[in-house]
Design a protein around this motif. Structure first.
Motif, short mmCIF file in Angstrom:
data_model
loop_
_atom_site.label_atom_id
_atom_site.label_comp_id
_atom_site.label_asym_id
_atom_site.label_seq_id
_atom_site.Cartn_x
_atom_site.Cartn_y
_atom_site.Cartn_z
N VAL A 302 0.84 -1.20 0.00
CA VAL A 302 0.00 0.00 0.00
C VAL A 302 0.88 1.25 0.00
CG1 VAL A 302 -1.71 1.31 1.32
CG2 VAL A 302 -1.86 -1.19 1.20
N LEU A 303 0.66 2.12 -0.98
CA LEU A 303 1.26 3.46 -1.06
C LEU A 303 2.79 3.45 -1.14
CD1 LEU A 303 -1.03 5.54 1.34
CD2 LEU A 303 -1.02 5.50 -1.16
N GLY A 304 3.36 2.38 -1.65
CA GLY A 304 4.80 2.37 -1.93
C GLY A 304 5.66 2.25 -0.69
N GLY A 305 6.99 2.32 -0.94
CA GLY A 305 7.96 2.22 0.14
C GLY A 305 8.52 0.84 0.37
N LEU A 306 7.89 -0.20 -0.20
CA LEU A 306 8.39 -1.56 -0.05
C LEU A 306 9.78 -1.67 -0.68
CD1 LEU A 306 8.10 -4.63 0.53
CD2 LEU A 306 6.98 -4.82 -1.72
N THR A 307 10.73 -2.22 0.08
CA THR A 307 12.10 -2.42 -0.43
C THR A 307 12.48 -3.87 -0.22
OG1 THR A 307 12.70 -0.14 0.08
CG2 THR A 307 14.50 -1.68 -0.26
N GLY A 320 -0.90 -2.87 -10.96
CA GLY A 320 -1.86 -2.26 -10.05
C GLY A 320 -1.78 -0.75 -10.07
N ALA A 321 -1.55 -0.14 -8.91
CA ALA A 321 -1.46 1.31 -8.81
C ALA A 321 -0.34 1.84 -9.71
CB ALA A 321 -1.24 1.73 -7.36
N GLU A 322 -0.45 3.10 -10.11
CA GLU A 322 0.48 3.69 -11.07
C GLU A 322 1.80 4.02 -10.38
OE1 GLU A 322 1.38 4.01 -14.68
OE2 GLU A 322 -0.77 3.86 -14.30
N ALA A 323 2.71 3.03 -10.37
CA ALA A 323 3.98 3.21 -9.67
C ALA A 323 5.05 2.35 -10.32
CB ALA A 323 3.84 2.82 -8.20
N GLY A 324 6.21 2.98 -10.55
CA GLY A 324 7.40 2.24 -10.96
C GLY A 324 8.24 1.94 -9.74
N GLY A 325 9.54 1.76 -9.95
CA GLY A 325 10.42 1.47 -8.84
C GLY A 325 11.85 1.84 -9.15
N THR A 326 12.71 1.64 -8.16
CA THR A 326 14.13 1.94 -8.29
C THR A 326 14.94 0.72 -7.88
OG1 THR A 326 13.79 4.29 -7.82
CG2 THR A 326 16.02 3.43 -7.51
N PRO A 338 10.12 0.52 -14.94
CA PRO A 338 8.74 0.96 -15.21
C PRO A 338 7.72 0.00 -14.64
CG PRO A 338 9.63 -0.16 -17.13
CD PRO A 338 10.73 -0.16 -16.10
N ALA A 339 6.49 0.48 -14.55
CA ALA A 339 5.37 -0.39 -14.17
C ALA A 339 4.99 -1.26 -15.36
CB ALA A 339 4.17 0.45 -13.73
N ARG A 340 4.45 -2.43 -15.05
CA ARG A 340 3.85 -3.35 -16.03
C ARG A 340 4.83 -3.83 -17.11
NH1 ARG A 340 0.64 0.78 -14.94
NH2 ARG A 340 1.25 1.88 -16.85
N THR A 341 6.10 -3.94 -16.73
CA THR A 341 7.13 -4.51 -17.61
C THR A 341 8.02 -5.42 -16.78
OG1 THR A 341 7.15 -2.50 -18.96
CG2 THR A 341 9.01 -4.00 -19.21
N PRO A 342 8.21 -6.68 -17.17
CA PRO A 342 9.08 -7.57 -16.38
C PRO A 342 10.54 -7.15 -16.49
CG PRO A 342 8.33 -8.67 -18.39
CD PRO A 342 7.58 -7.38 -18.32
N GLU A 355 5.96 5.57 -4.44
CA GLU A 355 4.61 5.97 -4.03
C GLU A 355 3.78 6.17 -5.29
OE1 GLU A 355 2.26 9.58 -1.66
OE2 GLU A 355 4.45 9.47 -1.62
N PRO A 356 2.59 5.59 -5.36
CA PRO A 356 1.80 5.66 -6.60
C PRO A 356 1.34 7.08 -6.92
CG PRO A 356 1.00 3.91 -5.15
CD PRO A 356 1.95 4.74 -4.34
N ALA A 357 1.34 7.40 -8.22
CA ALA A 357 0.76 8.66 -8.68
C ALA A 357 -0.75 8.55 -8.76
CB ALA A 357 1.34 9.02 -10.05
N GLY A 358 -1.26 7.35 -8.85
CA GLY A 358 -2.69 7.08 -8.87
C GLY A 358 -2.95 5.68 -8.36
#
Length: 585
Positions: A302-307, A320-326, A338-342, A355-358
Motif C-alpha cells: 500500500v502506497l509504496g515504500g516496499l524495499t 496495479g497502482a500507477e507506480a514504478g520502482g528503483t 517501469p510499471a507493467r514490464t518484467p 509511491e503511486p501517482a494514482g
C-alpha cells in the motif's frame, strides 16, 4: 419449531433478491426452510454455483457468471428440498464453565435467575444452524428456544476466546478473541477452530450441540485463551526456512505489505471469507508479466515504500497502482524500472517501490511465485480473521517457489538473466525480459472522481426511492478509514448521508465483496476482500463485478460517483417495496 433436519415444508415460491450480478438472496419463511434449502443446494449444486451460505432468514447463493445465476434463480425459488438431506448431523458436546460476566444479568432479564439460565441453556436441544462473523463461529438455535436475551447495549471491544454467549434465541462460542455484543454465560476449553484438524471447524451446519456444565479447574481457568487460539494457525502464519534459497528479503515493508493470491472461496459457512488480492485483476497481471500461473502468490503493498533485496537473479514486475520502482546496486548506483514490464533484479540488488501517482495498491510479481504455506488452500493473508502469513516485517525472507506447478524460471538453476526466461534487452541500465502491458484502467488519485456501477439491492427498500436517488446523484468522499475490510465513504460538503425509511434491525445475512452496507450513520461502507461473511446492516447496492478492482484502488481523498447498473433476471426480482422479516434490536 419442528426438527429442521427432517421437514420438507417450504413455501410455494421464495422471493429472490439480487446481490450484484452473480448472486442472490433466497428469502425463507423460517430457519427450518433456510437449513433445508442450504442442505439441498449443498448436496445438489446448481450449474455454475460457487457458494451457498445460510443465515438467520436467508440463503446467499453465488455463481461463476451472471448467466448461471439467472438460470438458477427461478429453479431455486421453487425448489422442494429433500427432507432426508439433513439427517447426517453429529452430536458434539461442549464443556462449559458457567462463570460469565453477564450470567446474573441474563438471569434477571429472563426472570430465570442464574441457576435457571444454566439449567435452561445446558438442557436445551441445540443445533448448529449457520456460520458467520469469524472462522469457526457457529450460530446455534434450539427447536424450542429456552429463553431470549437481548444483545448488550454497549458491545465489548474484546470478548475472550472460548466465551460461551447468547443473543436473541441463539447461542455460540467465540473461537478467538474479538469484539462482540453477545451476553457471556461462561467459557469452554473446546477449540472451535483448529487448523491442525482435518476439518478445522468443530461444528458444521446441522450438527447437534450439547452444552455440558463442568466445574472450574486450574487447567480450565488458566488455559482458555491458549487452548482456543494457540493452534497451528499461528504456526502457519510464519514463513518457512529459506536459508540458502533464492528469493527476496524485506528491507522495508512500507506502510503495509501482505502475501496474496486469488483467495480461498467457498468457506463462508465456516465464517471464512474468500480474502485474496484486493485488486485481483492487477494480481493476475503481475503474475502474467513474470510468466506465472494466475493463482501464484504475489506481494500486495500500500502506497509504496516496499524495499526488497534479491537473493539470486530474480525476474519481477509491478502492476496495479500507477507506480514504478528503483533498483539500487551494491555500489549505490540506481536505475529506474517501469510499471507493467518484467525486469531483472540481480543478486544483491534492491528494489524499492515508488509511491503511486494514482491508485492505492501495487502488486509485485516474482517469477516462480512465493513459497509460503497454504492455509485452507490459499497463501493469502486475511486481515480480519488472521488466517495466512502475518504482514511482512523488515528482515523477513521469502523463498521463490520450486515445483512442477510453478512455470518459467521457478527452478533453482536460474542463475543469470538469460536463464530467467524471455529474451533480455537493456534499457537505461535495466534488464527487461518481456514486453510491457498497458494499464488495466485509469487509476484514481486524491481529488479525482472514480465512477463505479452499482446494482441496487438487496435491501434498497430500506432507503426508498429518495435514498437511491441520493446514492446516485451525489459524489462520496473516500475517508481515511480505508483498509482491506472496506472503504468508509462520507457525504461531501453540502451533501447528506443516506436515511432509512424503515425501523427495526435486519437479521444477519450473507455479504459479498462490493456490497455497500449502510450503518445507522447513513454513510456507506464498501466491502472489499476481507469483509465479514455476514452483516446485519442493510445493503443498498452492490458494485458490479467488473468494477471491483477499481474499487480496491480508491485512495483516501478520492471521490466516488455511483451510477446504476441493471439488475439481472428481472422476472425473479422481488418488488422493492415488499416486506422482509425484521428482528428487534
Amino acid at each position: 419449531m419442528s426438527d429442521p433436519r427432517h421437514s420438507a415444508t417450504t413455501p410455494p415460491a421464495r422471493p429472490i433478491r439480487w446481490v450484484g450480478t452473480q448472486g442472490f438472496l433466497v428469502e425463507c419463511a423460517s430457519l427450518e426452510d433456510v437449513m433445508a434449502v442450504h442442505a439441498h443446494l449443498t448436496a445438489h449444486p446448481e450449474r455454475g454455483q460457487r457458494q451457498v451460505m445460510a443465515a438467520a432468514a436467508t440463503v446467499l447463493v453465488t455463481f461463476t457468471s451472471q448467466a448461471a445465476a439467472e438460470h438458477a434463480a427461478p429453479r431455486v425459488s421453487t425448489l422442494t428440498p429433500d427432507a432426508g438431506e439433513l439427517t447426517g448431523g453429529r452430536i458434539v458436546e461442549i464443556p462449559v464453565v458457567y462463570d460469565g460476566e453477564d450470567l446474573a444479568e441474563v438471569g434477571r432479564l429472563t426472570g430465570l435467575g442464574v441457576d435457571g439460565v444454566i439449567r435452561a441453556h445446558s438442557e436445551a436441544d441445540w443445533f448448529a444452524a449457520f456460520g458467520g462473523f469469524a472462522p469457526g463461529f457457529m450460530y446455534c438455535a434450539s427447536e424450542a428456544a429456552p429463553f431470549e436475551a437481548p444483545r448488550r447495549s454497549s458491545p465489548r471491544t474484546a470478548v475472550p476466546a472460548g466465551a460461551v454467549a447468547v443473543a436473541g434465541a441463539f447461542s455460540a462460542v467465540y473461537p478467538r478473541t474479538s469484539p462482540g455484543g453477545w451476553q457471556l454465560l461462561g467459557h469452554t476449553t473446546a477449540a472451535l477452530w483448529d487448523l491442525g484438524r482435518e476439518q478445522p471447524a468443530l461444528l458444521q451446519p446441522g450438527d447437534r450441540v450439547r452444552y455440558v456444565p463442568v466445574r472450574p479447574t486450574a487447567s480450565v481457568t488458566s488455559g482458555t485463551d491458549a487452548a482456543v487460539e494457540d493452534t497451528p494457525a499461528d504456526a502457519a502464519a510464519g514463513l518457512p526456512p529459506v536459508a540458502g534459497r533464492r528469493g527476496v528479503t524485506v528491507v522495508d515493508p512500507g506502510l503495509l505489505t501482505l502475501v496474496q493470491d486469488l483467495g480461498r472461496p467457498g468457506l463462508g459457512d465456516l465464517g471464512v471469507v474468500a480474502s485474496g488480492a484486493a485488486d485481483r485483476d492487477a494480481a493476475r497481471q503481475a503474475n502474467r508479466l513474470v510468466g506465472n500461473r494466475s493463482r501464484e502468490a504475489v506481494l500486495e503493498t500500500v502506497l509504496g515504500g516496499l524495499t526488497l533485496t534479491a537473493h539470486g537473479h530474480q525476474v519481477m514486475a509491478l502492476a496495479g497502482a500507477e507506480a514504478g520502482g528503483t533498483i539500487t546496486a551494491a555500489d549505490g548506483a540506481t536505475r529506474r524500472v517501469p510499471a507493467r514490464t518484467p525486469f531483472v533484479v540481480l543478486d544483491g540488488q534492491t528494489l524499492t517501490v515508488d509511491e503511486p501517482a494514482g491508485g492505492l495498491r501495487v502488486y509485485v510479481g516474482l517469477r516462480g511465485g512465493l513459497d509460503v504455506p497454504r492455509v485452507l488452500g490459499s497463501r493469502s493473508t486475511d486481515t480480519l480473521s488472521g488466517l495466512g502469513p502475518a504482514p511482512l516485517a523488515a528482515g523477513d525472507r521469502l523463498a521463490r517457489r520450486v515445483g512442477p506447478d510453478a512455470r518459467g524460471a521457478a527452478g533453482a538453476s536460474a542463475a543469470s538473466p538469460a536463464a530467467a526466461g524471455a529474451p533480455a534487452s537493456e534499457e537505461a541500465g535495466v534488464v527487461l525480459v518481456g514486453d510491457p502491458e498497458t494499464s488495466l484502467r485509469p487509476m484514481p488519485a486524491p481529488g479525482q472522481v472514480a465512477v463505479l456501477r452499482v446494482v441496487p439491492g438487496p435491501r434498497d427498500d430500506w432507503f426508498g426511492a429518495a435514498g437511491l436517488e441520493r446514492l446516485f446523484t451525489q459524489d462520496w468522499d473516500v475517508s481515511q478509514q480505508t483498509d482491506r475490510i472496506g472503504v468508509r465513504l462520507t457525504a461531501p460538503d453540502g451533501g447528506a448521508p443516506l436515511e432509512r425509511v424503515r425501523e427495526g434491525e435486519l437479521k444477519s445475512e450473507g455479504a459479498v465483496r462490493g456490497a455497500l452496507q449502510v450503518p445507522p450513520s447513513g454513510e456507506p461502507v464498501l466491502f472489499l476482500s476481507d469483509h465479514p461473511v455476514t452483516g446485519g446492516y442493510p445493503v443498498i447496492g452492490v458494485v458490479a463485478r467488473a468494477d471491483l478492482s477499481l474499487a480496491a484502488q480508491l485512495p483516501p481523498g478520492a471521490r466516488v460517483r455511483f451510477v446504476p447498473h441493471p439488475r439481472p433476471g428481472a422476472e425473479t426480482v422481488v418488488d422493492s417495496a415488499s416486506p422482509s422479516e425484521e428482528t428487534p434490536a
